[in-house]
Design a protein around this motif. Structure first.
Motif, PDB file in Angstrom:
ATOM      1  N   GLY A 145      11.456  29.452 -54.360  1.00  0.00           N
ATOM      2  CA  GLY A 145      11.745  28.115 -54.862  1.00  0.00           C
ATOM      3  C   GLY A 145      13.198  27.801 -54.566  1.00  0.00           C
ATOM      4  N   ASN A 146      13.457  26.648 -53.970  1.00  0.00           N
ATOM      5  CA  ASN A 146      14.802  26.304 -53.523  1.00  0.00           C
ATOM      6  C   ASN A 146      15.240  24.954 -54.072  1.00  0.00           C
ATOM      7  N   ARG A 147      16.562  24.704 -53.975  1.00  0.00           N
ATOM      8  CA  ARG A 147      17.087  23.432 -54.450  1.00  0.00           C
ATOM      9  C   ARG A 147      18.311  23.021 -53.644  1.00  0.00           C
ATOM     10  N   ASN A 148      18.496  21.726 -53.561  1.00  0.00           N
ATOM     11  CA  ASN A 148      19.711  21.129 -53.032  1.00  0.00           C
ATOM     12  C   ASN A 148      19.956  19.890 -53.873  1.00  0.00           C
ATOM     13  N   GLY A 149      20.919  19.966 -54.776  1.00  0.00           N
ATOM     14  CA  GLY A 149      21.135  18.860 -55.701  1.00  0.00           C
ATOM     15  C   GLY A 149      19.875  18.643 -56.519  1.00  0.00           C
ATOM     16  N   VAL A 170      12.056  16.475 -39.200  1.00  0.00           N
ATOM     17  CA  VAL A 170      12.159  15.175 -39.878  1.00  0.00           C
ATOM     18  C   VAL A 170      11.756  15.315 -41.346  1.00  0.00           C
ATOM     19  N   VAL A 171      10.606  15.921 -41.589  1.00  0.00           N
ATOM     20  CA  VAL A 171      10.120  16.085 -42.964  1.00  0.00           C
ATOM     21  C   VAL A 171      11.078  16.956 -43.772  1.00  0.00           C
ATOM     22  N   THR A 192      14.581  17.985 -48.243  1.00  0.00           N
ATOM     23  CA  THR A 192      15.689  18.782 -48.778  1.00  0.00           C
ATOM     24  C   THR A 192      17.003  18.014 -48.877  1.00  0.00           C
ATOM     25  N   ASN A 193      17.022  16.798 -48.315  1.00  0.00           N
ATOM     26  CA  ASN A 193      18.231  15.982 -48.244  1.00  0.00           C
ATOM     27  C   ASN A 193      19.345  16.706 -47.472  1.00  0.00           C
TER      28      ASN A 193
END
Length: 155
Positions: A57-61, A122-123, A128-129
Motif C-alpha cells: 500500500g503506497n501514498r503520495n500526499g 498515463v494512468v 499517484t499524482n
C-alpha cells in the motif's frame, strides 16, 4: 539488465545480513520507506523467497494505491528484488536492493526499472499524482535509505 531509471545508495554501519532482514521485514517496511504505507505477504509463502508474493500500500500526499509484487531475487545478505504490478497483471516496475559488505558494515544500493507501457504511464501519473516518476523515485529512494539506516543502526 538495462540501466535503472533511478537509483540511490548509502553506507550502513551494520552487517549486510541484518540490513537484509530489515528490508525483507514487510510488517515494518513503512517505518523507513518514504512512499510505503503497508506491506504484507499473500499466498502460501510468508517470507522473502523466489516467487513469494506481497501486497504493498503506497501514498503520495492524499493519493493512495496498492500494488501486487512477486519476489524475483532473495539472497540473504546480498540482494532482494521484486516485480511490481498494478491490479496484479499490469507491469509497473522492478525494484532491487543490492548489499555489499564494507569494512564498517555494508553499502546498500536501491534501484528501480520502470516497466510500464504507455497506458500505465498515463494512468499511473494520474493515480499517484507523480508525472515524473524517475525523479520522484530517486528522491524517495534517498529518503528511504536514510530511514533504513536510522532503523538498522538503532538496533
Amino acid at each position: 539488465m538495462s540501466e535503472p531509471n533511478a537509483s540511490a545508495s548509502i553506507e550502513i554501519a551494520a552487517p549486510a545480513e541484518r540490513v537484509y532482514d530489515v528490508i525483507t521485514d514487510l510488517a515494518n517496511l513503512a517505518s523507513w520507506n518514504a512512499e510505503c504505507l503497508s506491506a504484507r505477504w499473500i499466498g502460501p509463502v510468508k517470507e522473502a523467497r523466489l516467487g513469494a508474493r506481497f501486497v504493498g500500500g503506497n501514498r503520495n500526499g492524499g493519493r493512495r494505491w496498492s500494488t501486487r509484487c512477486t519476489v524475483i531475487a532473495a539472497e540473504p545478505g546480498r540482494a532482494f528484488a521484486y516485480h511490481v504490478r498494478a491490479a496484479g497483471v499490469l507491469d509497473v516496475a522492478i525494484w532491487r536492493f543490492d548489499l555489499t559488505p564494507t569494512a564498517d558494515g555494508c553499502r546498500v544500493e536501491q534501484k528501480t526499472w520502470d516497466t510500464r507501457g504507455a497506458f500505465m504511464r498515463v494512468v499511473g501519473a494520474w493515480a499517484t499524482n507523480v508525472p515524473d516518476r524517475d525523479t520522484h523515485n530517486a528522491a524517495n529512494m534517498r529518503k528511504s535509505l536514510e530511514g533504513l539506516k536510522r532503523v538498522v543502526e538503532a538496533r
